[in-house]
Design an enzyme around this catalytic site. Structure first.
Site, PDB file in Angstrom:
ATOM      1  N   LYS A   1       0.931  -1.660   0.084  1.00  0.00           N
ATOM      2  CA  LYS A   1       0.144   0.439  -0.030  1.00  0.00           C
ATOM      3  C   LYS A   1       0.838   0.583   0.376  1.00  0.00           C
ATOM      4  CE  LYS A   1      -1.484   2.728   2.766  1.00  0.00           C
ATOM      5  NZ  LYS A   1      -0.940   4.003   3.314  1.00  0.00           N
TER       6      LYS A   1
ATOM      7  N   THR B   1       9.186   2.800   1.448  1.00  0.00           N
ATOM      8  CA  THR B   1       8.213   4.473   1.805  1.00  0.00           C
ATOM      9  C   THR B   1       6.567   3.814   1.479  1.00  0.00           C
ATOM     10  OG1 THR B   1       8.793   4.622  -0.280  1.00  0.00           O
ATOM     11  CG2 THR B   1       9.744   5.874   1.129  1.00  0.00           C
TER      12      THR B   1
END
Lengths: 369, 369
Positions: A148, A159
């Site tokens: 995600k 990240t």
């Protein structure tokens, strides 16, 4: 809420954010990997449990402890990930009830995997999954992964949240080493907004219980894993908040690969370059000048640039080109290729970035209030 | 076109872009400063004469040579600045005629100074000028300065064009040393979009012919010059492309001043932080997490944050605050103060940045095509 639970101990390796402001779940999971005895991962979205002080640490532990009781394992064999707004305490009543509900719905089919990938979304428009089958030593190995992330995306591992599951057998130390290299070639090469999150976590969970992969088989496995991770990472960029184009930046001729990566990353982060890509504007001076302030060695008289394969700057001098035609090409492609040669060195790197749109600004001006 | 011409030799010092892709006028002016014999500066806007190869070098020289003939001085006593689009050759017929026309209109009154400041604008909404009178050693010294810049603005000297004129008397080496310190405290502390231009030039021109300033008088002069330069630099940020707010970022408690500056610069460059300021959104996790990826030493348990003077994060833990009220304060102020303490060190720095708006994106998606 998303639970990943195994009926047998898993080898687990993790790569985590390099941000010094680290979320409570990252601190906890980091202390528990690499491991050969992980049984479960609990993830919540909507709240990052970051910058939440001692209460945040206690909440992350409580999430693991609750799931460990349900699974029947040690607390330390449960990992935790959180994603969402920074600086607010978790609504623990809701989290507690969520873990109970999810545990009651555990299943081992594809639908459940897809539902799990849906559950970890925050501002993502689409879920991100990738899977592969590969033959190693006469046996079929499966890899299934989810991720995600659409904002606060910039390298320095990793990240976003991502879990890669496989039924291959890998030793914990190998898993950690492979995952680090995989992250550096994939998730650490993408940027939406250059903002490294406090919660980034990439996990590799391996359930195989035969002799661990080694030699050529291990190399093939790593190669497959790298390709899968690049696909997953590019999904993050393509779904970057407000994004309309993916920019693929390839830098060559640098003094070494690390230097090429820094130049590519600097181009990827420039709002002026991103806006030019948004508008299909072949304003190439922005690309060359961004490379110029990256702080890496360059040979200005040997710099050449191609955009969408058209050579528009050659050995330090501009070339005539049809701006209207190149603009049309840029606008009609979802992916814009930027190929920059910065000298006669051997260093190369590829990097992926989203463009910058009014939708990104509108969305991020109105996020919490 | 803008000409600055002196009827006597000037002491001239310059500070120039650190971008490795350097425009032809920067290469030429850099080679001619510091100097005690400069007579004129020629500036054009609309075309940066950057990435223009050998023809660009020849064009920059021709501009100086033409003006030197008109003034009656050596070519090497003329400086040149250019600003605008990168990668296109200068329209030299137009430039040549422009220099002739401007030379015919030279005058020494305030109206001419203002017209000159208007002439160097590109995407600026307003001209930027500052002037001061000060008494030194019983004599009144005057300082008058102009600057331009609204986009491609990020530190590393000197991300715009600026000329500071004074009738003080300063030795060339002192002028260079003072100007470098002044730039580091002003123009190198502002950012619109983090993109260091290829053409940045800051010039100090001093016409005094008495004994050069020294000792306490020189210190007072530098202090005045620094204040003036900060005012001018803040004008750049306030007029940043599409900007609606100026963010003043003060970092304290860092291990040293350089470290504090890097942290402040990282916060200033985060699109997520900028968008929060645009929307009057007290989403403070973005500020703390931006500091966390700056790569500088921090003490997470001693981090505290104030926004518009309200303490919202204290020693690593969030504090209750009225988000609606703080949002209203942020929205109603043109300048938003961000005060971040990152530990118990002695390093501090102040930095100024514009916010990021849909107008910035719209404008920069449609610049050349």
């Amino acid at each position: 809420m998303c639970l990943i639970v195994s009926d047998r101990p898993l080898v687990a390796a993790g790569v985590y954010t390099t941000n010094q402001i680290v979320a409570a779940p990252v601190v906890l999971s980091r202390s528990r990997t690499p491991s050969a005895t992980v049984r479960a991962v609990v993830t919540n979205s909507g709240n990052a449990n970051a910058c939440t002080g001692e209460q945040g640490d206690a909440d992350a532990k409580a999430m693991c402890s609750q799931l460990a009781s349900l699974v029947g394992c040690e607390d330390t064999d449960v990992l935790v990930m959180s994603t969402g707004v920074i600086g607010q305490l978790l609504p623990m009543e809701k989290v507690k009830s969520g873990i109970d509900q999810c545990f009651g719905r555990l299943a081992s089919n594809e639908t459940s995997f897809v539902e799990a990938a849906e559950a970890i979304r925050t501002t993502d428009n689409a879920r991100k999954t990738e899977s592969r089958d590969m033959n190693l030593d006469g046996k079929t190995i499966r890899i299934a992964a989810m991720a995600k992330g659409a904002g606060m995306i910039a390298p320095n591992m990793a990240t976003m949240l991502s879990v890669i599951c496989t039924d291959a057998s890998i030793a914990p130390d190998e898993a950690k080493a492979i995952l680090t290299r995989v992250a550096n070639a994939s998730f650490n090469r993408v940027s939406v907004d250059g903002h490294t999150s406090t919660n980034d976590t990439l996990l590799l969970l391996a359930s195989g219980d035969e002799a661990p992969l080694s030699g050529d088989s291990l190399c093939l496995f790593e190669k497959e894993l790298t390709e899968l991770a690049i696909h997953l990472a590019k999904q993050l960029v393509a779904d970057g908040e407000g994004a309309t184009h993916v920019m693929q930046i390839h830098v060559s001729g640098a003094s070494n690969d690390k230097s090429a990566e820094t130049i590519a990353k600097t181009i990827a982060a420039s709002p002026l370059v991103k806006c030019a890509i948004t508008g299909g504007d072949p304003n190439w001076g922005r690309i060359v000048s961004a490379a110029g302030y990256a702080g890496e060695p360059m040979q200005p008289a040997k710099v050449s640039l191609r955009v969408c394969e058209e050579l528009i700057y050659e050995n330090g001098s501009p070339r005539k080109f049809d701006a209207a035609s190149l603009s049309a090409t840029m606008k009609s492609n979802n992916e814009v290729a930027v190929d920059l040669c910065v000298g006669d060195g051997k260093g190369t790197a590829t990097y992926w970035s989203s463009d910058l749109t009014t939708d990104y600004v509108r969305f991020n001006s109105e996020y919490t209030t």
